[in-house]
Structures are given as C-alpha cells and as structure tokens.
Design an enzyme around this catalytic site. Structure first.
Site, PDB file in Angstrom:
ATOM      1  N   HIS A 176       0.869  -1.178   0.000  1.00 48.57           N
ATOM      2  CA  HIS A 176       0.000   0.000   0.000  1.00 48.57           C
ATOM      3  C   HIS A 176       0.905   1.227   0.000  1.00 48.57           C
ATOM      4  O   HIS A 176       1.645   1.456   0.952  1.00 48.57           O
ATOM      5  CB  HIS A 176      -0.908  -0.004   1.228  1.00 48.57           C
ATOM      6  N   THR A 222      -7.276  22.451 -51.734  1.00 45.19           N
ATOM      7  CA  THR A 222      -8.370  21.702 -51.122  1.00 45.19           C
ATOM      8  C   THR A 222      -8.372  20.312 -51.732  1.00 45.19           C
ATOM      9  O   THR A 222      -8.174  20.172 -52.950  1.00 45.19           O
ATOM     10  CB  THR A 222      -9.735  22.389 -51.344  1.00 45.19           C
ATOM     11  N   HIS A 223      -8.540  19.307 -50.917  1.00 45.05           N
ATOM     12  CA  HIS A 223      -8.433  17.909 -51.348  1.00 45.05           C
ATOM     13  C   HIS A 223      -7.044  17.604 -51.902  1.00 45.05           C
ATOM     14  O   HIS A 223      -6.876  16.669 -52.692  1.00 45.05           O
ATOM     15  CB  HIS A 223      -9.501  17.561 -52.396  1.00 45.05           C
ATOM     16  N   SER A 281      20.296   6.031 -44.633  1.00 43.99           N
ATOM     17  CA  SER A 281      21.538   5.251 -44.649  1.00 43.99           C
ATOM     18  C   SER A 281      21.921   4.837 -46.061  1.00 43.99           C
ATOM     19  O   SER A 281      23.087   4.545 -46.336  1.00 43.99           O
ATOM     20  CB  SER A 281      21.379   4.001 -43.768  1.00 43.99           C
ATOM     21  N   LYS A 289      18.725  12.442 -49.235  1.00 40.94           N
ATOM     22  CA  LYS A 289      17.445  12.594 -48.542  1.00 40.94           C
ATOM     23  C   LYS A 289      17.505  13.642 -47.436  1.00 40.94           C
ATOM     24  O   LYS A 289      18.425  13.668 -46.628  1.00 40.94           O
ATOM     25  CB  LYS A 289      16.979  11.258 -47.947  1.00 40.94           C
ATOM     26  N   GLU A 335       7.204  14.289 -38.571  1.00 38.36           N
ATOM     27  CA  GLU A 335       6.609  12.954 -38.514  1.00 38.36           C
ATOM     28  C   GLU A 335       6.571  12.454 -37.074  1.00 38.36           C
ATOM     29  O   GLU A 335       5.602  11.781 -36.662  1.00 38.36           O
ATOM     30  CB  GLU A 335       7.405  12.000 -39.393  1.00 38.36           C
TER      31      GLU A 335
END
Length: 430
Positions: free
Chosen positions: A59, A133-134, A256, A261, A268
């Site tokens: 407890h 839009t979309h 890698s 990149k 993210e």
C-alpha cells in the site's frame, strides 16, 4: 517536466498535503502546536525507504506515512501525521498540485509557440502561395495566412487549456466516502486554501474523473493542432511541392542508403506522438465511471496517462516551436507552383465576374469548366483560351479579364484578416 513527475516530487507533494492538514488542524486547536512544528522541521522523503516498505505492506500511502513517521524520530509528534485523512485525501489533492506544476510548463510552451507563429505569420503575410483543397490547387492565399490560421488555433488551445487546468486545480479532504465526517467542510476548505487550491464542492472518496477526462481531452486537442501543423510541413516539404522545409542540421543525415534525402522526421515524430496523446484521452474518458463511491481502476491508468501526456505535449510544443521558428520557406517555389496551372486557379473569379456582368450562371459555368478541363489536360494557358472565347469576350473585355486574373485582387482581404487575428498591432516580423 520529467522532474514534476518524479517519485521524489510526487511524495513531496503528498508530504505538502499532510503538513498543510496538520498545520490547519493546529490552528483549529486539534493538533498540538509542538507536534506540528516537529513534523514541519523533521519530516523527510526517502524514496528508497518508501519503496522498500511498499514491497511489504502493498500500500503506497501506508508505506509513505510509515517512512515519514520514521524520519520524524518522535512518536508523540509522528502520531499526528495523516490524522483524520484517508489515502485519497492525500493522493488526489497532491495530484492536483502535480498537474498544476505540469500545466504551468505547458501554458508557458503554448505562449512561446504563439509568439513564434505570430512572428512568422507577419513575416510571410504578403507571400503568395496556392491554397489547396483535397490536395488539389484551389485559389491563391499567402503563406502568412496559413501561419496566422495556426496562430488562431494556438490561441484557442491556450484558452481551452487554461479552463481545463483550472478544473483540475481542486483538492478534497472529504474522507472515505466524501461526507467530511472526520474533519468537516470548513477544515477541508482551509487545508485546500493553504495549498493554493480550490475545494471540490462535493466528491466521493475521489475527485470525480470528468475533470481529468476534460484535461486529457484538451491535451489531445493541443496534440491535434500540433499534428495539423506538422502534417502541413510534411506535405509542403514533398519534392514535388518543396515550398517549406523543416530544419536540417549541418551533420544530419536523412537516409543510410540515399545521401540526398532530407526527410521531415521531426514533423513525422510530432504526428506520431499526437496519436499516443489521443489514445490516452480515451483512457481518461473510461476512468469516469467508477464503482459506487470509489474503486481504483482509474489509479493505474493515471500513473501512465497523466505523466506521459503532459510530458509528450510539453515536448511536442517545444519541438514544433523549433520547427516553425527555423523552417526554411521558399517564396519563389511557391510562386512557381501557384503559376504551374497557367491561370486555372482564377476560374472561380472568372465565373463570378461573368455572372456579375450578365452571363447566365449555367452557361458561364459550362464555358469556364470546358476551357479549364481542356487547359488542364493539354497543359496550355487557361487565360489564353478564355481570352479567345467569343462567348466570354461578349461580357468581359481585355481590361475586365486583366482584373479577373489579378493576383492582388485575390489577396485584397489579407490585411483585414490579419487585423481580425492580431488586432491593430504592427508587424512583429524580425
């Protein structure tokens, strides 16, 4: 924020509640003053000892009181520790203190992010960009408008969070079933006031968990705002778009296998963590329904979701603030993308102008759409096509068409929108 949720700070808040209760009871003539003084001077937190005792007594609050009583070294004074209290008088009230500390950090981070959003909105107030839009080109906007939109949402997040944080800043010393049997409502209010907390007007053994659900749900909404911004950065950083790029360190590497990149990994990360906070808010909603005057099914959940969600939101706010403050913006690329469809983005204005000058709406729509589809599929100039259409020239001469395709006309309300968002203050761009 990690320190806020450390075992040491949690137990210290428990002790703060215990001492506030003892000193309030001393003022009421219940606890001897000498005992209260000794408790204040000698009571100490020993996390290792508390944990060791908890393995035996199973407890946490009992282990805590035993360890604190040992530290006092005076049985006569120590016997007044936890007088008239039940476990959740201490735990729930102390949790309010912990959440208050965490909330102060989050509120500060929300304010800091708002400052950065405001600065960057003014910086790009007049930088044209295509609105989408979309995911498809729609009509022109400015990048500053996009950021100002984020700022306005940040202000709503701050207001919502302040309300939710106030709802959590309540204590209870109402006993095992909320009847204030042992100490009474007046003592309860004085103990809470001593801690800088409001008193929950009525409770069971616990402070009701709708408050916690509101708080966690508000954190989830803040996370949603951060994900919305992060997702926009991710979309705008795509190679085909490349209008914005999150900060990329001098020695940072994106892949890698592919040295070229530059990935939006920080954005993210924010998007992913927002999912965790949303999931935690669902757990908080499920904590509302407890058996009768209390069970402990909520307790194990809150040991995870309150620290995790506040720590994550604090981290995400700082991360997203850094991204927005230092992201690269490419106005020339925005302009090229805006012009990529050779005038198609003015089709709505052309339709409106034709109607305004007397053309039947259905006829005008068919003329404009026909040229728009042909220009889209052939990648030719929409403006040149409509300029050579006799049906359209019947209503709009060369001057009128120039007005139709005037970019500044599309953006003429930007200043007014900025006044609505920021008031009459001048640019804060640096």
């Amino acid at each position: 924020m990690g320190r806020v949720w450390s075992d040491e700070n949690r137990f210290q808040k428990w002790l703060d509640v215990e001492l506030a209760a003892t000193e309030t009871l001393t003022e009421a003539g219940i606890v001897p003053r000498d005992a209260a003084v000794k408790l204040r001077e000698r009571a100490r937190i020993d996390v290792a000892r508390i944990n060791d005792l908890e393995t035996k007594v199973r407890h946490d609050v009992i282990a805590f009181t035993m360890a604190v009583q040992e530290s006092v070294g005076d049985p006569e004074a120590a016997r007044w520790l936890h007088y008239g209290l039940t476990s959740n008088d201490v735990v729930d009230t102390a949790q309010a203190l912990l959440v208050r500390e965490a909330s102060q950090q989050i509120e500060k981070a929300l304010e800091q992010m708002g400052e950065v959003l405001e600065r960057r909105a003014w910086e790009f107030k007049d930088t044209p960009e295509i609105g989408r839009t979309h995911g498809v080109h729609a009509e022109p906007i400015t990048f500053g408008l996009k950021v100002a939109n984020w700022f306005a949402e940040n202000r709503r997040d701050l207001a919502r969070f302040q309300v939710a944080a106030r709802q959590m800043a309540v204590g209870k010393i109402s006993g095992a079933v909320g009847t204030c049997t042992h100490l009474g409502p007046e003592i309860e209010e004085k103990i809470c006031a001593r801690l800088g907390l409001a008193t929950a007007p009525i409770t069971s053994q616990v402070i009701e968990r709708d408050r916690h659900a509101q708080y966690l749900s508000t954190l989830a909404i803040v996370g949603g705002t951060l994900e919305r911004i992060a997702q926009e950065v991710r979309h705008l950083q795509r190679t085909e778009v490349r209008e914005v790029e999150e900060p990329f360190g001098g020695e940072q590497r994106g892949s890698s296998a592919m040295p070229h990149k530059r990935n939006p990994v920080s954005s993210e990360q924010v998007s992913g963590l927002a999912r965790v906070v949303r999931a935690n808010s669902l757990a908080a909603l499920e904590n509302i329904a407890l058996w009768h005057e209390r069970d402990i099914s909520h307790s194990s959940v809150e040991r995870v979701i309150l620290p995790d969600s506040t720590i994550l939101i604090d981290y995400m706010l700082h991360r997203m603030t850094e991204i927005v403050a230092n992201m690269k913006v490419f106005p020339e690329r925005m302009r090229r993308n805006l012009e990529a469809t050779k005038g198609l983005v003015f089709s709505g204005q052309l339709l409106q102008d034709l109607v305004e000058h007397g053309a039947p709406r259905e006829d005008a729509y068919n003329w404009v759409q026909g040229h728009a589809m042909a220009a889209w599929e052939s990648e030719t100039s929409f403006r040149d096509r409509v300029a050579s259409d006799s049906n359209i020239r019947k209503y709009l001469d060369g001057k009128a068409l120039a007005h139709t395709f005037d970019l500044q006309r599309q953006l003429r309300a930007v200043d007014a929108i900025f006044r609505r968002v920021f008031g009459t203050k001048a640019s804060v761009a640096m």
